[in-house]
Motif scaffolding. Structure first.
Motif, PDB file in Angstrom:
ATOM      1  N   GLY A   1       1.207  10.155  -4.163  1.00  0.00           N
ATOM      2  CA  GLY A   1       0.131  11.151  -3.815  1.00  0.00           C
ATOM      3  C   GLY A   1       0.267  11.960  -2.438  1.00  0.00           C
ATOM      4  O   GLY A   1       1.458  12.026  -2.122  1.00  0.00           O
ATOM      5  N   ASP A   2      -0.868  12.503  -2.088  1.00  0.00           N
ATOM      6  CA  ASP A   2      -0.672  13.451  -0.791  1.00  0.00           C
ATOM      7  C   ASP A   2      -1.361  12.674   0.405  1.00  0.00           C
ATOM      8  O   ASP A   2      -1.774  13.498   1.378  1.00  0.00           O
ATOM      9  CB  ASP A   2      -1.475  14.779  -1.315  1.00  0.00           C
ATOM     10  CG  ASP A   2      -2.912  14.473  -1.548  1.00  0.00           C
ATOM     11  OD1 ASP A   2      -3.437  13.288  -1.378  1.00  0.00           O
ATOM     12  OD2 ASP A   2      -3.498  15.631  -1.782  1.00  0.00           O
ATOM     13  N   LYS A   3      -1.235  11.318   0.356  1.00  0.00           N
ATOM     14  CA  LYS A   3      -1.960  10.816   1.634  1.00  0.00           C
ATOM     15  C   LYS A   3      -0.998   9.631   2.051  1.00  0.00           C
ATOM     16  O   LYS A   3      -0.492   8.828   1.166  1.00  0.00           O
ATOM     17  CB  LYS A   3      -3.202  10.082   1.151  1.00  0.00           C
ATOM     18  CG  LYS A   3      -3.960   9.361   2.139  1.00  0.00           C
ATOM     19  CD  LYS A   3      -5.363   8.738   1.622  1.00  0.00           C
ATOM     20  CE  LYS A   3      -5.888   8.158   2.572  1.00  0.00           C
ATOM     21  NZ  LYS A   3      -7.272   7.436   2.011  1.00  0.00           N
ATOM     22  N   PHE A   4      -0.965   9.398   3.291  1.00  0.00           N
ATOM     23  CA  PHE A   4      -0.033   8.264   3.997  1.00  0.00           C
ATOM     24  C   PHE A   4      -0.794   6.806   3.531  1.00  0.00           C
ATOM     25  O   PHE A   4      -2.152   6.745   3.483  1.00  0.00           O
ATOM     26  CB  PHE A   4      -0.005   8.579   5.424  1.00  0.00           C
ATOM     27  CG  PHE A   4       0.698   7.303   5.998  1.00  0.00           C
ATOM     28  CD1 PHE A   4       1.981   7.582   6.418  1.00  0.00           C
ATOM     29  CD2 PHE A   4       0.095   6.202   6.521  1.00  0.00           C
ATOM     30  CE1 PHE A   4       2.768   6.477   6.989  1.00  0.00           C
ATOM     31  CE2 PHE A   4       0.865   5.166   6.888  1.00  0.00           C
ATOM     32  CZ  PHE A   4       2.091   5.574   7.428  1.00  0.00           C
ATOM     33  N   GLY A   5      -0.038   5.915   3.010  1.00  0.00           N
ATOM     34  CA  GLY A   5      -0.728   4.734   2.607  1.00  0.00           C
ATOM     35  C   GLY A   5       0.359   3.591   2.654  1.00  0.00           C
ATOM     36  O   GLY A   5       1.252   3.693   3.417  1.00  0.00           O
ATOM     37  N   TYR A   6      -0.127   2.640   1.731  1.00  0.00           N
ATOM     38  CA  TYR A   6       0.708   1.498   1.402  1.00  0.00           C
ATOM     39  C   TYR A   6       2.147   1.375   1.405  1.00  0.00           C
ATOM     40  O   TYR A   6       2.828   0.733   2.451  1.00  0.00           O
ATOM     41  CB  TYR A   6       0.103   0.487   0.339  1.00  0.00           C
ATOM     42  CG  TYR A   6       0.415  -0.718   0.153  1.00  0.00           C
ATOM     43  CD1 TYR A   6      -0.175  -1.994   0.867  1.00  0.00           C
ATOM     44  CD2 TYR A   6       1.343  -1.137  -0.950  1.00  0.00           C
ATOM     45  CE1 TYR A   6       0.364  -3.102   0.829  1.00  0.00           C
ATOM     46  CE2 TYR A   6       1.692  -2.276  -1.162  1.00  0.00           C
ATOM     47  CZ  TYR A   6       1.234  -3.489  -0.418  1.00  0.00           C
ATOM     48  OH  TYR A   6       1.528  -4.700  -0.643  1.00  0.00           O
TER      49      TYR A   6
ATOM     50  N   PRO B   1     -10.131   3.932   6.775  1.00  0.00           N
ATOM     51  CA  PRO B   1      -9.489   4.591   5.784  1.00  0.00           C
ATOM     52  C   PRO B   1      -8.915   3.717   4.849  1.00  0.00           C
ATOM     53  O   PRO B   1      -8.507   2.540   5.248  1.00  0.00           O
ATOM     54  CB  PRO B   1      -8.571   5.448   6.728  1.00  0.00           C
ATOM     55  CG  PRO B   1      -9.077   5.413   7.897  1.00  0.00           C
ATOM     56  CD  PRO B   1      -9.715   4.198   7.991  1.00  0.00           C
ATOM     57  N   SER B   2      -8.729   3.911   3.393  1.00  0.00           N
ATOM     58  CA  SER B   2      -8.277   3.183   2.643  1.00  0.00           C
ATOM     59  C   SER B   2      -6.817   3.198   2.789  1.00  0.00           C
ATOM     60  O   SER B   2      -5.876   4.275   3.101  1.00  0.00           O
ATOM     61  CB  SER B   2      -8.395   3.581   0.985  1.00  0.00           C
ATOM     62  OG  SER B   2      -9.860   3.253   0.858  1.00  0.00           O
ATOM     63  N   ILE B   3      -5.999   1.825   2.690  1.00  0.00           N
ATOM     64  CA  ILE B   3      -4.601   1.810   2.710  1.00  0.00           C
ATOM     65  C   ILE B   3      -3.919   2.101   1.389  1.00  0.00           C
ATOM     66  O   ILE B   3      -2.873   2.958   1.104  1.00  0.00           O
ATOM     67  CB  ILE B   3      -4.232   0.612   3.495  1.00  0.00           C
ATOM     68  CG1 ILE B   3      -4.586   0.796   4.855  1.00  0.00           C
ATOM     69  CG2 ILE B   3      -2.409   0.535   3.498  1.00  0.00           C
ATOM     70  CD1 ILE B   3      -4.537  -0.436   5.651  1.00  0.00           C
ATOM     71  N   LEU B   4      -4.636   1.279   0.376  1.00  0.00           N
ATOM     72  CA  LEU B   4      -4.013   1.182  -0.953  1.00  0.00           C
ATOM     73  C   LEU B   4      -4.828   2.509  -1.439  1.00  0.00           C
ATOM     74  O   LEU B   4      -6.059   2.615  -1.521  1.00  0.00           O
ATOM     75  CB  LEU B   4      -4.291  -0.018  -1.692  1.00  0.00           C
ATOM     76  CG  LEU B   4      -3.171  -1.123  -1.431  1.00  0.00           C
ATOM     77  CD1 LEU B   4      -3.552  -2.426  -1.837  1.00  0.00           C
ATOM     78  CD2 LEU B   4      -2.015  -0.562  -2.596  1.00  0.00           C
ATOM     79  N   PRO B   5      -4.179   3.026  -2.584  1.00  0.00           N
ATOM     80  CA  PRO B   5      -4.877   4.141  -3.262  1.00  0.00           C
ATOM     81  C   PRO B   5      -6.093   3.725  -4.073  1.00  0.00           C
ATOM     82  O   PRO B   5      -5.953   2.667  -4.710  1.00  0.00           O
ATOM     83  CB  PRO B   5      -3.758   4.992  -4.087  1.00  0.00           C
ATOM     84  CG  PRO B   5      -2.708   4.409  -3.460  1.00  0.00           C
ATOM     85  CD  PRO B   5      -2.852   3.008  -2.623  1.00  0.00           C
ATOM     86  N   LYS B   6      -7.048   4.324  -4.248  1.00  0.00           N
ATOM     87  CA  LYS B   6      -8.180   3.876  -5.140  1.00  0.00           C
ATOM     88  C   LYS B   6      -7.936   3.867  -6.753  1.00  0.00           C
ATOM     89  O   LYS B   6      -8.186   3.175  -7.392  1.00  0.00           O
ATOM     90  CB  LYS B   6      -9.458   4.813  -5.007  1.00  0.00           C
ATOM     91  CG  LYS B   6      -9.887   4.838  -3.427  1.00  0.00           C
ATOM     92  CD  LYS B   6     -10.569   3.308  -3.208  1.00  0.00           C
ATOM     93  CE  LYS B   6     -11.161   3.352  -1.985  1.00  0.00           C
ATOM     94  NZ  LYS B   6     -11.382   1.999  -1.556  1.00  0.00           N
ATOM     95  N   ASP B   7      -7.254   4.927  -7.109  1.00  0.00           N
ATOM     96  CA  ASP B   7      -6.664   5.281  -8.546  1.00  0.00           C
ATOM     97  C   ASP B   7      -5.772   3.960  -8.924  1.00  0.00           C
ATOM     98  O   ASP B   7      -4.585   3.518  -8.270  1.00  0.00           O
ATOM     99  CB  ASP B   7      -5.753   6.593  -8.608  1.00  0.00           C
ATOM    100  CG  ASP B   7      -5.372   6.480 -10.119  1.00  0.00           C
ATOM    101  OD1 ASP B   7      -6.218   6.914 -11.029  1.00  0.00           O
ATOM    102  OD2 ASP B   7      -4.184   6.268 -10.605  1.00  0.00           O
TER     103      ASP B   7
END
Length: 215
Positions: free
Chosen positions: A144-149, A80-86
């Motif tokens: 955003g709506d996702k757990f990440g960096y 799964p990506s940790i940093l957003p793609k956008d």
């Protein structure tokens, strides 16, 4: 043969950020606990500039600084990506991660020191929490709506800060002062993507209490 090693400390939020990223990606690794009063030759050799943890060693090559390591893990390993793609969201995530990382020192001073150093730290933490309280209104994640960096970078304010407050007896983070932050924090520590990666609270609290008494 494990070709990923992490030099760290079980109670360090910086170490945990790196472990978090490795686990999110499903990377097998060897954790090597360090003693900062007697640093190992491997640590001194791997991070000759700062001589600090964490250090990730991948196929014999060391990478230092927790934020740099997390980005390296995100770019190097599948999962799964940790940093957003956008690009804009990615910039926002880096902004909030840097903001949070820059404020850690003030928080430690506020809760584990005395006198002028503590008062200065408390003022800086209060200002930080005002900003976060405004930012986190009705939000579960920073971007955003996702757990990440940025959410990984928030482990100190989301978990460590509360333990420091309990250990020191300094009442600073309250739902009366910071309702949005406290609501976010309570959801954060109970989130399935968070709680399994945190150190046991009782063990950590006992450690911080012992450290605070010496400080």
């Amino acid at each position: 043969m494990v070709d990923v090693k992490l030099l760290g400390l079980w109670y360090s939020p910086a170490s945990h950020k790196v472990e978090w990223a490795l686990k999110l990606k499903g990377v097998k690794y060897e954790f090597i606990g360090e003693n900062l009063q007697n640093k190992s030759p491997l640590l001194l050799e791997s991070n000759p500039v700062h001589k600090k943890i964490p250090v990730l060693i991948h196929s014999g090559k060391p990478i230092c600084e927790s934020s740099v390591i997390v980005e390296y893990i995100d770019e190097t390993f599948e999962g799964p990506s940790i940093l957003p793609k956008d690009p804009y969201d990615r910039a926002l995530a880096r902004f909030w991660a840097k903001f949070l990382n820059d404020k850690v020192g003030a928080a430690v001073n506020a809760f584990l020191h005395k006198g002028e150093e503590q008062e200065k730290g408390k003022e800086e933490v209060f200002e930080m929490l005002k900003i976060l309280d405004n930012e986190l209104k009705d939000k579960q994640f920073f971007v955003g709506d996702k757990f990440g960096y940025a959410d990984i970078a928030a482990n100190f304010v989301g978990y460590w800060l509360g333990v420091f407050q309990e250990a020191s007896g300094v009442e600073l983070v309250t739902s009366e002062n910071f309702p949005n932050f406290c609501a976010w924090r309570d959801e954060y520590v109970n989130c399935s993507q968070v709680k399994e990666y945190l150190p046991p609270r009782n063990d950590f609290l006992a450690f911080i209490q012992a450290y605070a008494s010496k400080t």
